[in-house]
Write an enzyme that holds these catalytic residues in place. Structure first.
Site, short mmCIF file in Angstrom:
data_model
loop_
_atom_site.label_atom_id
_atom_site.label_comp_id
_atom_site.label_asym_id
_atom_site.label_seq_id
_atom_site.Cartn_x
_atom_site.Cartn_y
_atom_site.Cartn_z
N CYS A 121 -3.53 20.34 -2.70
CA CYS A 121 -2.41 20.31 -3.73
C CYS A 121 -3.08 20.33 -5.09
CB CYS A 121 -1.82 18.71 -3.78
SG CYS A 121 -0.34 18.84 -4.79
N CYS A 123 -2.14 18.76 -8.14
CA CYS A 123 -2.17 17.78 -9.11
C CYS A 123 -3.31 16.87 -9.50
CB CYS A 123 -0.98 16.91 -8.57
SG CYS A 123 -1.56 15.97 -6.91
N CYS A 131 1.96 19.35 -9.42
CA CYS A 131 1.39 19.94 -8.13
C CYS A 131 1.56 21.74 -8.20
CB CYS A 131 2.44 19.45 -7.03
SG CYS A 131 2.24 17.69 -6.90
N LYS A 200 8.44 15.47 2.29
CA LYS A 200 7.74 14.48 1.76
C LYS A 200 8.64 14.08 0.54
CE LYS A 200 3.76 14.13 -1.60
NZ LYS A 200 2.59 14.88 -2.12
N ARG A 210 -1.99 7.22 -6.32
CA ARG A 210 -2.12 8.08 -7.83
C ARG A 210 -3.25 7.02 -8.70
NH1 ARG A 210 4.19 9.25 -8.58
NH2 ARG A 210 4.47 11.02 -7.03
N ARG A 222 8.12 14.07 -10.14
CA ARG A 222 8.11 15.33 -8.94
C ARG A 222 9.25 15.38 -8.34
NH1 ARG A 222 1.93 13.17 -8.04
NH2 ARG A 222 0.94 14.16 -9.56
N LYS A 253 6.63 12.03 5.39
CA LYS A 253 5.73 11.06 4.26
C LYS A 253 6.57 10.67 3.19
CE LYS A 253 2.14 11.18 0.84
NZ LYS A 253 1.08 11.95 0.14
N SER A 280 0.03 5.01 0.80
CA SER A 280 -0.72 3.82 0.04
C SER A 280 0.14 2.34 -0.28
CB SER A 280 -1.33 4.21 -1.27
OG SER A 280 -0.40 4.73 -2.16
N TYR A 319 -4.60 4.17 6.33
CA TYR A 319 -5.61 3.50 5.84
C TYR A 319 -6.18 2.13 6.82
CZ TYR A 319 -4.28 6.23 1.85
OH TYR A 319 -3.86 7.18 0.92
#
Length: 330
Positions: A121, A123, A131, A200, A210, A222, A253, A280, A319
């Site tokens: 990406c 961004c 992006c 996404k 972020r 976005r 996602k 996240s 994660y």
């Protein structure tokens, strides 16, 4: 009671309960997202993403080594440039001395069997935090064609550095075709996997990421290129488009709020591996709930990822990967 009414006999034992799943969780199904910064000695805690850090290239061995020994098989790298000069086309994204390319080479040397994917990406590297590349007329509108071309350049540079997989997350129209063409023309069509963030969504669950990646847009949002959360039909079209343009793996996602879309993807692309990203915000919510005593962390983590597998996923970006490397041995 009718014979057909009795179901409990089929799952009265822990082992027979496990047989009710179409697919069992294995360590190979987990891909660990890692944030790589341009300070080679960095090990910086991310306050909004519990237990996660930004890592410098020189710290990767002490961090990744123990996980590989526990069975870690794949990672996905996200660049976090803190000292580079950003510009409107994200020039630092494919800097040979940038954090991602240096990390690819280091990990390939240290762990030859570790599968290395790279998020692709702009961004994190653009001065505006978006992006793609904007139209030159100052309208503030993304210009899809040069955006896809620039994303393809970055993807190819990661493949040339040794990435096994490139994963564009930008949601620019036409970028899968552009990347696939670039890989083929450079001789990497059969040497590098193309995993598309096909569906996404413009979600509220990206906040901790972020913070971690320093990738919040400098203005606007976005929503003109990420999918509207209610857009089931648009997600189906995006999945079909990316399959037609040459994606090797399809991704949805976020994951838990979009299990219906994961199920649709499994039906629309039955011959493709299907990934999902427990993003996240999803991870942070599960951790926060456990800390508040709402549920047991391990139990809820399993419930969350097993729902994704039940919906059709064969690869989970999460994660929680380090914990699952331990939990799956218990």
């Amino acid at each position: 009671m009718e014979i057909s009414s009795v179901l409990q006999g089929g799952y009265q034992h822990p082992l027979s309960r496990s047989w009710q799943a179409k697919r069992q969780l294995t360590k190979s199904m987990f891909m660990y997202p890692i944030f790589i910064t341009d300070d080679p000695e960095a090990s910086v805690e991310i306050s909004s993403l519990p237990g996660q850090r930004r890592w410098g290239v020189n710290k990767l061995e002490e961090f990744i080594g123990p996980l590989v020994k526990k069975g870690l098989q794949s990672v996905i790298l996200f660049g976090v440039p803190l000292t580079c000069i950003k510009d409107e086309r994200g020039t630092p994204a494919d800097d040979p001395e940038g954090p991602v390319i240096l990390a690819i080479k280091r990990l390939r040397t240290l762990y030859p069997s570790l599968y290395i994917a790279c998020d692709v990406c702009l961004c994190e590297y653009t001065s505006h935090g978006h992006c793609g590349v904007f139209h030159a007329d100052g309208s503030g509108v993304i210009d899809s064609t040069p955006s896809a071309a620039r994303i393809a350049e970055v993807a190819l540079s990661y493949a040339q550095a040794g990435a096994h997989c490139v994963a564009p997350s930008d949601m620019m129209d036409g970028r899968i075709k552009a990347i696939k063409r670039a890989l083929i023309d450079a001789g990497y069509g059969n040497r590098c996997t193309l995993m598309s963030y096909s569906a996404k969504f413009a979600s509220s669950l990206y906040g901790p990421f972020r913070d971690a990646a320093g990738s919040a847009p400098a203005f606007g949002d976005r929503k003109c290129y990420q999918l509207p959360p209610q857009a089931k039909g648009l997600a189906r079209r995006a999945i079909q488009r990316d399959v037609a343009e040459g994606a090797d793996i399809i991704m949805v996602k976020p994951a838990m709020p979009y299990l219906d879309v994961i199920q649709d993807a499994a039906q629309l692309a039955p011959d493709h591996p299907l990934a999902c990203y427990q993003v996240s915000g999803e991870y942070a919510m599960v951790v926060a709930g456990a800390r508040a005593g709402v549920y047991d962390l391990r139990t809820m983590a399993f419930e969350s990822v097993e729902s994704m597998v039940r919906a059709g996923c064969t690869l989970i970006l999460t994660y929680f990967t380090p914990q699952f490397l331990d939990w799956l041995d218990e």
